[in-house]
Enzyme design. Structure first.
Site, short mmCIF file in Angstrom:
data_model
loop_
_atom_site.label_atom_id
_atom_site.label_comp_id
_atom_site.label_asym_id
_atom_site.label_seq_id
_atom_site.Cartn_x
_atom_site.Cartn_y
_atom_site.Cartn_z
N TYR A 42 0.82 -1.22 0.00
CA TYR A 42 0.00 0.00 0.00
C TYR A 42 0.85 1.27 0.00
CZ TYR A 42 -4.00 -3.00 1.15
OH TYR A 42 -4.97 -3.96 1.14
N LYS A 102 3.75 -15.45 2.63
CA LYS A 102 3.74 -16.25 1.39
C LYS A 102 5.19 -16.50 0.99
CE LYS A 102 1.28 -18.26 -1.85
NZ LYS A 102 0.56 -19.52 -1.54
N ASP A 104 -2.82 -18.32 2.12
CA ASP A 104 -3.96 -19.05 1.57
C ASP A 104 -4.43 -20.14 2.54
OD1 ASP A 104 -1.47 -20.17 1.10
OD2 ASP A 104 -1.95 -20.91 -0.90
N ASP A 140 -5.24 -6.88 5.86
CA ASP A 140 -6.46 -6.21 5.40
C ASP A 140 -7.51 -7.24 5.01
OD1 ASP A 140 -8.26 -4.33 4.52
OD2 ASP A 140 -7.06 -3.64 2.82
N ASP A 184 -10.95 -8.79 7.60
CA ASP A 184 -12.35 -8.72 7.15
C ASP A 184 -12.98 -10.11 7.09
OD1 ASP A 184 -12.30 -6.01 7.05
OD2 ASP A 184 -12.24 -5.84 4.88
#
Length: 357
Positions: free
Chosen positions: A142, A192, A224, A248, A252
């Site tokens: 970001y 990852k 994942d 992020d 959620d």
């Protein structure tokens, strides 16, 4: 009796109501623990645009820097959708994070026994879930270099750079380990590393940093697999720490497990003043009608006591009081079902205050 300075930023929409409710509970719980609160009210978001022409006035920034903690309602709404992008109401939150050096977002995921029916998961899968998700807030993709869409060799392409330094990873993992010491002493670091170079640095640094906390157990999951495990077996998790992008998404996903976004608090922490807020929006359509659910903000106040004021007993008392009121069947309109008792914003606040004794 010690005195602490709290800056309250109501924001917009239902922000006035939910922060008023949380301050009422905060003062009661703090007072019982020997803490006197000096509360200041300042503007940010759409209300600040109306008053000052910008979403985050310098007076609010300076007050926030002097405070022991900040309680924020919610900012934004359709009224300010037409303003210039550089002064959008949501810029207030990004500005506060930058000015206060807030590099960690803490999102607790806990399902009250009385609200298990609202979860999309089966009761036996969700009962007893108590997760703290720690997201790095100031780095990663970001904030990395961005190349906007452009034609290269006849093909349009764009890119975003994911970048982390060792100090950035060290500080977020330290915070996660310290949080785990207050809980079940287990941290899962999510990356990852099988594909991404930034994740390999993340994993190496996380391992070295967590070794300083001998009472904390560190393990690793690929993002994942973590996303899958949150649905299949969420009870296995205590503290999850991860980067900005993965955090992020996972926060959620985890929020949905509870079935009610109106109940969820959050904290943004750094090396100075902490910022506490519910994760829901400003809901201007129900503002001033007594329909807002203040529990997410009240539980954010509990986090404020725990992480900024070191008042664990007072924080736990608020959380227990909320649970007791829910067990008794009281519900704001967003959670109401036949057989429960519908109450207003003020009424549920009074019931929680009464439970605090």
């Amino acid at each position: 009796m010690s005195e602490k300075r709290i800056v309250v930023i109501p924001g917009d929409g239902i922000g006035e109501e939910i922060t008023a409710a949380a301050v009422c509970i905060l003062k009661k719980a703090a007072g019982k623990s020997g803490i006197q609160l000096h509360v200041e009210r300042h503007l940010a978001g759409g209300a600040a645009i109306d008053a000052y022409g910008l979403p985050l006035p310098d007076s609010t920034i300076q007050a926030a820097k002097r405070a022991d903690a900040i309680l924020l309602g919610a900012v934004g709404g359709p009224k300010w959708d037409g303003v210039a992008p550089e002064i959008r109401a949501e810029k207030a939150i990004l500005g506060l994070r930058k000015e206060l050096g807030l590099y960690a977002n803490l999102r607790p995921i806990r399902v009250a026994k009385a609200l298990i029916e609202f979860s999309p998961l089966k009761p036996e899968a969700i009962s007893g879930v108590d997760i703290l998700l720690v997201r790095e807030l100031n780095g990663g993709i970001y904030y990395g270099a961005k190349n906007e869409a452009a034609v290269v060799n006849g093909v349009e392409q764009a890119s975003d750079l994911e970048i982390y330094s060792t100090p950035e990873v060290e500080r977020i993992v330290k915070l996660a380990c310290q949080a785990a010491q207050l809980r079940r002493k287990q941290v899962v670091s999510v990356d990852k590393a099988n594909v991404l170079a930034s994740s390999r640095l993340w994993r190496k640094t996380a391992q070295e940093t967590a070794a300083q906390y001998r009472d904390v157990t560190l393990s690793h999951l690929y993002v994942d697999n973590c996303a899958m495990q949150l649905i299949l077996a969420p009870k296995q998790f205590d503290v999850i720490v991860t980067n900005n992008l993965f955090g992020d998404i996972l926060s959620d996903e985890a929020a949905v497990l509870t079935g009610s976004i109106g109940m969820l608090p959050s904290a943004s922490l750094g090396d100075g003043t902490g910022l506490y807020e519910p994760i829901h929006g400003s809901a201007p359509d129900i503002a001033g009608k007594g329909l807002a659910n203040p529990v997410g903000t009240i539980l954010s106040a509990a986090m404020l006591l725990r992480y900024s004021l070191g008042a664990e007993e007072a924080a736990a008392a608020i959380e227990k009081a909320v649970d007791q009121v829910l067990v008794q069947g009281y519900r704001t309109v967003d959670l109401y079902k036949p057989g429960s008792t519908k109450v207003s914003t003020e009424e549920i606040t009074s019931l929680i205050e009464k439970q605090l004794g």
